[in-house]
Design a protein around this motif. Structure first.
Motif, short mmCIF file in Angstrom:
data_model
loop_
_atom_site.label_atom_id
_atom_site.label_comp_id
_atom_site.label_asym_id
_atom_site.label_seq_id
_atom_site.Cartn_x
_atom_site.Cartn_y
_atom_site.Cartn_z
N ALA A 96 -11.23 -4.60 -5.29
CA ALA A 96 -11.11 -6.06 -5.27
C ALA A 96 -11.18 -6.68 -6.65
N PHE A 97 -11.85 -6.02 -7.59
CA PHE A 97 -12.03 -6.62 -8.91
C PHE A 97 -11.12 -5.99 -9.98
N LEU A 98 -10.13 -5.22 -9.54
CA LEU A 98 -9.07 -4.80 -10.45
C LEU A 98 -8.07 -5.94 -10.62
N SER A 99 -7.12 -5.77 -11.51
CA SER A 99 -6.12 -6.83 -11.70
C SER A 99 -5.19 -6.90 -10.48
N ASP A 100 -4.50 -8.03 -10.33
CA ASP A 100 -3.58 -8.18 -9.21
C ASP A 100 -2.48 -7.13 -9.24
N ASP A 101 -2.00 -6.81 -10.44
CA ASP A 101 -0.96 -5.78 -10.57
C ASP A 101 -1.46 -4.41 -10.12
N GLU A 102 -2.69 -4.08 -10.51
CA GLU A 102 -3.26 -2.79 -10.12
C GLU A 102 -3.46 -2.71 -8.61
N ILE A 103 -3.92 -3.80 -8.02
CA ILE A 103 -4.11 -3.83 -6.57
C ILE A 103 -2.78 -3.67 -5.86
N ALA A 104 -1.74 -4.40 -6.32
CA ALA A 104 -0.42 -4.29 -5.71
C ALA A 104 0.11 -2.87 -5.80
N HIS A 105 -0.12 -2.23 -6.95
CA HIS A 105 0.34 -0.85 -7.13
C HIS A 105 -0.38 0.09 -6.17
N TYR A 106 -1.68 -0.10 -6.03
CA TYR A 106 -2.46 0.77 -5.13
C TYR A 106 -2.03 0.59 -3.68
N LEU A 107 -1.84 -0.65 -3.26
CA LEU A 107 -1.50 -0.92 -1.87
C LEU A 107 -0.06 -0.56 -1.53
N ALA A 108 0.74 -0.28 -2.55
CA ALA A 108 2.13 0.10 -2.32
C ALA A 108 2.29 1.56 -1.94
N GLN A 109 1.20 2.31 -1.84
CA GLN A 109 1.28 3.71 -1.44
C GLN A 109 1.91 3.82 -0.05
N PRO A 110 2.70 4.86 0.19
CA PRO A 110 3.34 5.02 1.50
C PRO A 110 2.35 5.08 2.65
N ALA A 111 1.20 5.74 2.41
CA ALA A 111 0.19 5.84 3.48
C ALA A 111 -1.19 5.91 2.85
#
Length: 273
Positions: free
Chosen positions: A166-181
């Motif tokens: 939650a306290f990473l940058s918005d770009d980092e969060i978006a990258h993490y949540l973009a994982q296929p599964a």
């Protein structure tokens, strides 16, 4: 007058050059094998598993494991012919933990937090897209929660993980949540990107994360980050206990937790808005 041929002079460095590339490659392969053991959830591995995962021949893996055994970094179960990390690996890991400043600084606060809440207080650090517990203090009561130090967990499973995410940058969060599964550790693990985005917004708003049986069945916790001068999470502290008991304690534990991380964040240069 006879003359004898004199051997050409060569520097020590030039004599070693021929084998240096091979030596470096061997060291790298040994490091890959050791790190593979450290990253797996299975306590033991076979030669074939390691070879297939790392794209190495079984003969090469066997030679490397034999060398690592001589130094106590790997152990062999003679009955099953399977390998596991040895005491030498533990010594390396503990030596590393002893040299992490945040662990030294946070230790007295963990002790005080555990005493104040009568629950387990833990400290986690992040490595890439995983985080691991590096310290814990357990209370003096019959039923407690205890964690495994050094085991990596994904950044969406459990309160400590979500407090990092939650306290990473918005770009980092978006990258993490973009994982296929996203891996589901328990039936309660939030593995849906949309739900995690809503959860992240709530965590940012209240300053801490909470979970119930998301990382481990039967465990509940609250967790908050230690922030540096750039508002980046350098570590996370949690308070955890059995889910049935903890549900009544969560708010009081969260209040104590937030006071703890504010003090520690100040020591690492963070200034609250």
């Amino acid at each position: 007058m006879s003359s004898s041929a004199q051997p050409s002079e060569r520097s020590p460095g030039s004599r070693q050059t021929a084998g240096s590339g091979q030596t470096i490659a061997t060291v790298e392969r040994a490091a890959d094998v050791l790190m593979f053991f450290a990253e797996q959830r299975s306590a033991t591995l076979g030669v074939t598993e390691v070879a297939n995962a790392l794209g190495m021949s079984k003969a090469a893996v066997h030679r490397i494991l034999s060398s690592l055994r001589l130094r106590g970094l790997i152990e062999l179960d003679e009955a099953t012919r399977r390998y596991s990390l040895g005491i030498g690996a533990m010594k390396l890991g503990m030596a590393y933990l002893e040299r992490i400043d945040v662990r030294t600084v946070a230790r007295p606060e963990l002790v005080a937090l555990s005493e104040r809440t009568s629950e387990t207080a833990t400290l986690s650090v992040r490595s890439g897209w995983t985080r691991s517990y590096i310290d814990q203090v357990t209370p003096r009561r019959e039923l407690i929660m205890s964690v495994t130090l050094g085991r990596p967990y994904p950044l969406h499973a459990g309160a400590s993980s979500k407090a990092f995410l939650a306290f990473l940058s918005d770009d980092e969060i978006a990258h993490y949540l973009a994982q296929p599964a996203l891996e589901q550790l328990t039936p309660a693990t939030i593995a849906n990107a949309s739900r995690l985005r809503r959860e992240i917004a709530e965590i940012r708003a209240r300053g801490y994360a909470r979970s119930a049986a998301e990382r481990q069945a039967g465990a509940a916790s609250v967790a908050a980050p230690i922030l540096d001068q750039h508002d980046r999470p350098i570590a996370v502290i949690s308070v955890s206990g059995p889910v049935e008991r903890f549900s009544e304690e969560a708010e009081a534990c969260a209040a104590a937790l937030l006071q703890t991380v504010r003090r520690l964040s100040e020591r690492f240069g963070h200034r609250a808005a």
